[in-house]
Design a protein around this motif. Structure first.
Motif, short mmCIF file in Angstrom:
data_model
loop_
_atom_site.label_atom_id
_atom_site.label_comp_id
_atom_site.label_asym_id
_atom_site.label_seq_id
_atom_site.Cartn_x
_atom_site.Cartn_y
_atom_site.Cartn_z
N LEU A 56 11.49 51.36 -34.27
CA LEU A 56 11.73 50.06 -33.64
C LEU A 56 10.59 49.08 -33.92
O LEU A 56 10.84 47.91 -34.25
CB LEU A 56 11.91 50.23 -32.13
CG LEU A 56 13.20 50.89 -31.68
CD1 LEU A 56 13.12 51.26 -30.20
CD2 LEU A 56 14.39 50.00 -31.95
N ARG A 57 9.36 49.56 -33.81
CA ARG A 57 8.21 48.70 -34.11
C ARG A 57 8.24 48.25 -35.56
O ARG A 57 7.96 47.08 -35.87
CB ARG A 57 6.91 49.41 -33.79
CG ARG A 57 6.54 49.35 -32.32
CD ARG A 57 5.13 49.88 -32.09
NE ARG A 57 5.01 51.29 -32.40
CZ ARG A 57 5.29 52.28 -31.55
NH1 ARG A 57 5.72 52.00 -30.34
NH2 ARG A 57 5.15 53.52 -31.91
N GLY A 58 8.56 49.14 -36.46
CA GLY A 58 8.64 48.79 -37.88
C GLY A 58 9.72 47.76 -38.16
O GLY A 58 9.52 46.83 -38.96
N ALA A 59 10.86 47.91 -37.49
CA ALA A 59 11.95 46.95 -37.67
C ALA A 59 11.56 45.57 -37.16
O ALA A 59 11.82 44.55 -37.82
CB ALA A 59 13.20 47.44 -36.95
N CYS A 60 10.89 45.52 -36.00
CA CYS A 60 10.45 44.24 -35.45
C CYS A 60 9.40 43.60 -36.37
O CYS A 60 9.44 42.38 -36.60
CB CYS A 60 9.87 44.43 -34.05
SG CYS A 60 11.14 44.73 -32.80
N LEU A 61 8.49 44.38 -36.86
CA LEU A 61 7.46 43.86 -37.75
C LEU A 61 8.08 43.27 -39.01
O LEU A 61 7.75 42.15 -39.42
CB LEU A 61 6.46 44.95 -38.12
CG LEU A 61 5.40 44.57 -39.16
CD1 LEU A 61 4.55 43.41 -38.67
CD2 LEU A 61 4.54 45.77 -39.51
N ALA A 62 9.00 44.01 -39.63
CA ALA A 62 9.63 43.53 -40.86
C ALA A 62 10.37 42.22 -40.63
O ALA A 62 10.27 41.29 -41.43
CB ALA A 62 10.58 44.60 -41.41
N LEU A 63 11.10 42.13 -39.53
CA LEU A 63 11.86 40.92 -39.25
C LEU A 63 10.94 39.76 -38.88
O LEU A 63 11.16 38.62 -39.31
CB LEU A 63 12.88 41.16 -38.14
CG LEU A 63 13.85 40.03 -37.89
CD1 LEU A 63 14.59 39.62 -39.15
CD2 LEU A 63 14.82 40.40 -36.79
N ALA A 67 10.36 32.63 -30.74
CA ALA A 67 11.25 33.77 -30.96
C ALA A 67 10.50 34.97 -31.53
O ALA A 67 10.73 36.11 -31.12
CB ALA A 67 12.39 33.36 -31.90
N ILE A 68 9.60 34.72 -32.46
CA ILE A 68 8.82 35.81 -33.06
C ILE A 68 7.93 36.45 -32.01
O ILE A 68 7.86 37.69 -31.91
CB ILE A 68 8.00 35.31 -34.26
CG1 ILE A 68 8.94 34.91 -35.41
CG2 ILE A 68 7.01 36.37 -34.72
CD1 ILE A 68 8.25 34.14 -36.52
N ALA A 69 7.27 35.64 -31.19
CA ALA A 69 6.40 36.18 -30.14
C ALA A 69 7.20 37.01 -29.15
O ALA A 69 6.78 38.12 -28.77
CB ALA A 69 5.67 35.04 -29.42
N ALA A 70 8.34 36.51 -28.73
CA ALA A 70 9.18 37.25 -27.77
C ALA A 70 9.67 38.57 -28.36
O ALA A 70 9.68 39.60 -27.69
CB ALA A 70 10.37 36.39 -27.35
N MET A 71 10.05 38.54 -29.64
CA MET A 71 10.51 39.76 -30.29
C MET A 71 9.38 40.78 -30.40
O MET A 71 9.59 41.98 -30.18
CB MET A 71 11.07 39.46 -31.68
CG MET A 71 11.62 40.69 -32.37
SD MET A 71 12.21 40.36 -34.03
CE MET A 71 10.75 39.73 -34.80
#
Length: 64
Positions: free
Chosen positions: A48-55, A24-28
């Motif tokens: 968007l990149r920052g949000a994905c990184l944080a999550l 899931a992390i890789a896909a996100m």
């Protein structure tokens, strides 16, 4: 598979399969990069990149 393997080895989660979390992390991460580049707005892409990184950090147990 390589990315998932690296994530799976270093992930810190309890109660859920590590491989599922790693997938899931890789896909996100990959999807987040694709969407961020596609929006055509640098500020929104950065957000968007920052949000994905944080999550991703939170899901993997690597965050603060």
């Amino acid at each position: 598979q390589g990315m998932v393997g690296v994530l799976e080895r270093s992930i810190k989660v309890n109660g859920r399969p590590r491989r599922t979390h790693a997938q899931a992390i890789a896909a996100m991460c990959v999807g987040g990069m694709v969407v961020a580049r596609a929006v055509g707005d640098d500020a929104l892409g950065d957000e968007l990149r920052g949000a994905c990184l944080a999550l991703a950090l939170e899901l993997g147990g690597w965050g603060p």
